[in-house]
Design a protein around this motif. Structure first.
Motif, PDB file in Angstrom:
ATOM      1  N   UNK A 122      11.921  12.529  67.750  1.00 39.08           N
ATOM      2  CA  UNK A 122      12.935  12.793  66.733  1.00 39.08           C
ATOM      3  C   UNK A 122      12.392  13.468  65.490  1.00 39.08           C
ATOM      4  N   UNK A 123      11.134  13.215  65.155  1.00 41.10           N
ATOM      5  CA  UNK A 123      10.604  13.625  63.869  1.00 41.10           C
ATOM      6  C   UNK A 123      10.608  15.137  63.686  1.00 41.10           C
ATOM      7  N   UNK A 124      10.385  15.891  64.753  1.00 39.68           N
ATOM      8  CA  UNK A 124      10.398  17.358  64.629  1.00 39.68           C
ATOM      9  C   UNK A 124      11.789  17.854  64.262  1.00 39.68           C
ATOM     10  N   UNK A 125      12.817  17.246  64.848  1.00 35.82           N
ATOM     11  CA  UNK A 125      14.196  17.633  64.549  1.00 35.82           C
ATOM     12  C   UNK A 125      14.528  17.380  63.079  1.00 35.82           C
ATOM     13  N   UNK A 126      14.119  16.220  62.574  1.00 37.54           N
ATOM     14  CA  UNK A 126      14.409  15.887  61.181  1.00 37.54           C
ATOM     15  C   UNK A 126      13.674  16.824  60.225  1.00 37.54           C
ATOM     16  N   UNK A 127      12.452  17.189  60.566  1.00 38.34           N
ATOM     17  CA  UNK A 127      11.695  18.087  59.708  1.00 38.34           C
ATOM     18  C   UNK A 127      12.299  19.496  59.706  1.00 38.34           C
ATOM     19  N   UNK A 128      12.764  19.946  60.857  1.00 40.16           N
ATOM     20  CA  UNK A 128      13.425  21.254  60.909  1.00 40.16           C
ATOM     21  C   UNK A 128      14.728  21.234  60.118  1.00 40.16           C
ATOM     22  N   UNK A 129      15.496  20.155  60.260  1.00 40.27           N
ATOM     23  CA  UNK A 129      16.753  20.044  59.529  1.00 40.27           C
ATOM     24  C   UNK A 129      16.529  20.048  58.020  1.00 40.27           C
ATOM     25  N   UNK A 130      15.452  19.420  57.575  1.00 44.16           N
ATOM     26  CA  UNK A 130      15.161  19.372  56.144  1.00 44.16           C
ATOM     27  C   UNK A 130      14.295  20.541  55.680  1.00 44.16           C
ATOM     28  N   UNK A 131      14.000  21.485  56.605  1.00 44.24           N
ATOM     29  CA  UNK A 131      13.231  22.700  56.307  1.00 44.24           C
ATOM     30  C   UNK A 131      11.821  22.399  55.830  1.00 44.24           C
ATOM     31  N   UNK A 132      11.258  21.321  56.331  1.00 42.45           N
ATOM     32  CA  UNK A 132       9.872  20.972  56.022  1.00 42.45           C
ATOM     33  C   UNK A 132       8.957  21.619  57.059  1.00 42.45           C
ATOM     34  N   UNK A 133       8.921  22.947  57.063  1.00 43.56           N
ATOM     35  CA  UNK A 133       8.219  23.679  58.118  1.00 43.56           C
ATOM     36  C   UNK A 133       6.707  23.454  58.063  1.00 43.56           C
ATOM     37  N   UNK A 134       6.123  23.553  56.875  1.00 43.29           N
ATOM     38  CA  UNK A 134       4.675  23.379  56.759  1.00 43.29           C
ATOM     39  C   UNK A 134       4.262  21.947  57.113  1.00 43.29           C
ATOM     40  N   UNK A 135       5.078  20.976  56.733  1.00 44.61           N
ATOM     41  CA  UNK A 135       4.760  19.582  57.062  1.00 44.61           C
ATOM     42  C   UNK A 135       4.770  19.354  58.568  1.00 44.61           C
ATOM     43  N   UNK A 136       5.720  19.984  59.260  1.00 47.27           N
ATOM     44  CA  UNK A 136       5.790  19.849  60.712  1.00 47.27           C
ATOM     45  C   UNK A 136       4.561  20.468  61.375  1.00 47.27           C
ATOM     46  N   UNK A 137       4.163  21.640  60.913  1.00 48.08           N
ATOM     47  CA  UNK A 137       2.988  22.294  61.500  1.00 48.08           C
ATOM     48  C   UNK A 137       1.718  21.488  61.210  1.00 48.08           C
ATOM     49  N   UNK A 138       1.647  20.875  60.026  1.00 48.47           N
ATOM     50  CA  UNK A 138       0.486  20.054  59.703  1.00 48.47           C
ATOM     51  C   UNK A 138       0.419  18.824  60.605  1.00 48.47           C
ATOM     52  N   UNK A 139       1.574  18.199  60.825  1.00 47.56           N
ATOM     53  CA  UNK A 139       1.639  17.055  61.728  1.00 47.56           C
ATOM     54  C   UNK A 139       1.193  17.454  63.133  1.00 47.56           C
ATOM     55  N   UNK A 140       1.701  18.566  63.607  1.00 44.70           N
ATOM     56  CA  UNK A 140       1.351  19.055  64.943  1.00 44.70           C
ATOM     57  C   UNK A 140      -0.148  19.321  65.043  1.00 44.70           C
ATOM     58  N   UNK A 141      -0.705  19.952  64.030  1.00 44.17           N
ATOM     59  CA  UNK A 141      -2.138  20.278  64.045  1.00 44.17           C
ATOM     60  C   UNK A 141      -2.997  19.018  64.043  1.00 44.17           C
ATOM     61  N   UNK A 142      -2.602  18.020  63.255  1.00 44.74           N
ATOM     62  CA  UNK A 142      -3.409  16.806  63.131  1.00 44.74           C
ATOM     63  C   UNK A 142      -3.301  15.901  64.349  1.00 44.74           C
ATOM     64  N   UNK A 143      -2.172  15.933  65.032  1.00 40.50           N
ATOM     65  CA  UNK A 143      -1.940  14.987  66.131  1.00 40.50           C
ATOM     66  C   UNK A 143      -2.040  15.598  67.532  1.00 40.50           C
ATOM     67  N   UNK A 144      -2.107  16.892  67.635  1.00 39.70           N
ATOM     68  CA  UNK A 144      -2.111  17.515  68.962  1.00 39.70           C
ATOM     69  C   UNK A 144      -3.306  17.072  69.793  1.00 39.70           C
ATOM     70  N   UNK A 145      -4.466  16.962  69.171  1.00 36.19           N
ATOM     71  CA  UNK A 145      -5.677  16.660  69.929  1.00 36.19           C
ATOM     72  C   UNK A 145      -5.626  15.308  70.609  1.00 36.19           C
ATOM     73  N   UNK A 146      -5.100  14.270  69.898  1.00 32.59           N
ATOM     74  CA  UNK A 146      -5.144  12.936  70.497  1.00 32.59           C
ATOM     75  C   UNK A 146      -3.794  12.443  71.007  1.00 32.59           C
TER      76      UNK A 146
END
Length: 485
Positions: free
Chosen positions: A190-214
């Motif tokens: 759900x979190x990606x949808x909420x971030x897109x809706x609130x236009x928090x684009x950089x925050x979403x990409x940062x989350x993806x970058x930090x969590x993708x590896x594990x």
């Protein structure tokens, strides 16, 4: 990565003011004097004058231990609250909402009753009352906080295995993700949808970058498509220089094409919900055709249906749809050219996604997205599911147990009870081992169907006219309370 939240973002008015301005949101509202019957100010909801007078319902929070900078808390039920909880479980089993209403008249801030009755209101499509009941549960919940418990520190934990803690998760959703050591409702869906809706684009990409590896977020359809969409929106920002814009657009193209190759079953359902007719070369192609949906493993079908049903409105913009069309054409070119990535992704789909974990099923149930719930497995749909505790863990940690209750025969069921029991996925009109002849069963089913509309109207009237009985006043209700400012 430790996730934290901003206190101001817990108030929904903050988001409305961001888009429409304070004047449009507040209008001519003037500051109101605090109603002294609500002696605590809270972050998550504002108590309403129409609510019953608040007194402690018997739920509290204790600090279990502190370890490595993490504090572990648990909600506790007083003996009186336990008795109310037992009565609540009896009321739920009766399948008669009147019993829950009666319980709330005496205990207007019993959290599980408020949550369960809100489910009834949603069934009736009475969203306003459902929301009011949820807000009252939130207020009661926050008033039980331990003084050291913090919503924003990211260092507080609640164990989902403890039944007393579980009421928190269904209605706090994202807000409580930072407080849990695990993700019992799989809020990563759900979190990606909420971030897109609130236009928090950089925050979403940062989350993806930090969590993708594990966490392998790219293997979730929602992150695969949403991060591509995020890059696209960044490329469209007017204040960005040309080189940076082109860099984001190239990355968006690459990520969307990879997402379509990995999850081809997303495209056609997405276009259907967007009311877009795909090009004949797309719909007739084996890669995106019916086989892409039919051949999906069960868990993947559940995930893709959830993503499409939740986010299709984000893809309806004309510019987004043109970009999607360009990427689909490029994907078909790669498929026809036998790009090795296509076969590699096909093998990954076959090996993974065979069965979804229990937390994903919980998430789908609470989402109420019909495209996703229709893909739930039989082991989920053939058991009763209650909104106050959907699919409890098999290894729950019980601090107290409910006394055994004498079984009540089906002959005591009211028509209203029968109706609400019929809403369960495993409903059996014959009520278990009793044998009825075919004519009686058919007649009972016909009568039940004829009364559904009348019962819904009656339920709406009943819920709209609830009058809660105020609990006895204490001599000094503020003797151990402090203001929360």
């Amino acid at each position: 990565m430790k996730m934290k939240m901003s206190i101001k973002n817990l108030n929904p008015e903050t988001e409305l003011k961001r888009y429409f301005g304070a004047r449009a949101v507040l209008g001519d509202q003037r500051p109101r004097h605090r109603n002294r019957q609500f002696h605590r100010s809270t972050w998550m909801t504002n108590p309403k004058d129409s609510w019953p007078r608040f007194s402690r319902p018997g739920i509290s929070m204790s600090l279990l231990e502190s370890k490595d900078g993490i504090q572990y808390f648990a909600f506790e039920h007083s003996r009186e609250y336990q008795q109310v909880q037992f009565k609540f479980l009896d009321a739920v089993e009766s399948m008669d909402p009147n019993n829950i209403v009666a319980l709330l008249q005496l205990n207007p801030y019993h959290i599980d009753s408020l949550l369960q009755l809100s489910d009834v209101c949603r069934i009736q499509e009475d969203q306003e009352m459902a929301r009011d009941l949820i807000e009252r549960a939130l207020y009661s919940f926050e008033c039980a906080f331990h003084p050291l418990f913090s919503l924003t520190s990211g260092t507080c934990r609640l164990d989902y295995l403890r039944p007393e803690n579980r009421f928190v998760f269904p209605f706090l959703s994202l807000s409580f993700m930072t407080l849990c050591n695990s993700d019992p409702l799989c809020m990563l869906l759900l979190i990606d949808f909420l971030m897109l809706r609130s236009r928090e684009y950089q925050s979403l990409l940062q989350l993806y970058q930090d969590w993708e590896e594990h966490k392998n977020l790219s293997q979730l359809p929602n992150f695969a498509f949403s991060t591509a969409l995020c890059h696209f929106h960044l490329s469209q920002q007017e204040d960005m220089d040309l080189d940076e814009s082109q860099k984001y657009r190239h990355k968006a193209d690459q990520m969307l094409q990879n997402a379509l190759i990995m999850f081809p079953g997303v495209l056609i359902p997405l276009l259907d919900l967007c009311s877009v007719q795909p090009d004949a070369t797309v719909s007739s192609h084996a890669f995106f055709g019916p086989r892409s949906q039919i051949g999906q493993p069960p868990a993947l079908a559940e995930l893709t249906a959830l993503y499409v049903g939740r986010t299709y409105n984000l893809w309806r913009e004309a510019a987004v749809m043109l970009w999607l069309e360009e990427c689909v054409k490029e994907v078909l070119r790669q498929v026809d050219a036998s790009n090795p990535l296509v076969e590699d992704c096909q093998n990954k789909r076959k090996q993974r996604y065979q069965s979804a974990p229990r937390n994903i099923h919980r998430h789908v149930l609470l989402s109420e997205i019909k495209e996703a719930t229709s893909n739930l497995p039989l082991e989920v749909t053939t058991q009763p599911v209650m909104g106050f505790d959907p699919l409890p863990p098999l290894d729950s940690v019980m601090s107290y147990t409910r006394p055994e209750r004498q079984n009540v025969g089906a002959s005591n069921e009211s028509t209203l009870s029968l109706f609400f029991r019929s809403l369960l996925p495993n409903f059996n009109l014959q009520g278990g081992p009793r044998q009825e002849d075919d004519m009686e069963v058919a007649r009972a089913g016909q009568e039940l169907n004829q009364e559904v509309n009348r019962l819904m109207v009656a339920m709406r009237d009943m819920l709209a006219n609830i009058r809660f009985q105020e609990p006895p006043r204490e001599d000094n209700p503020y003797r151990d309370e402090e203001e929360w400012d």
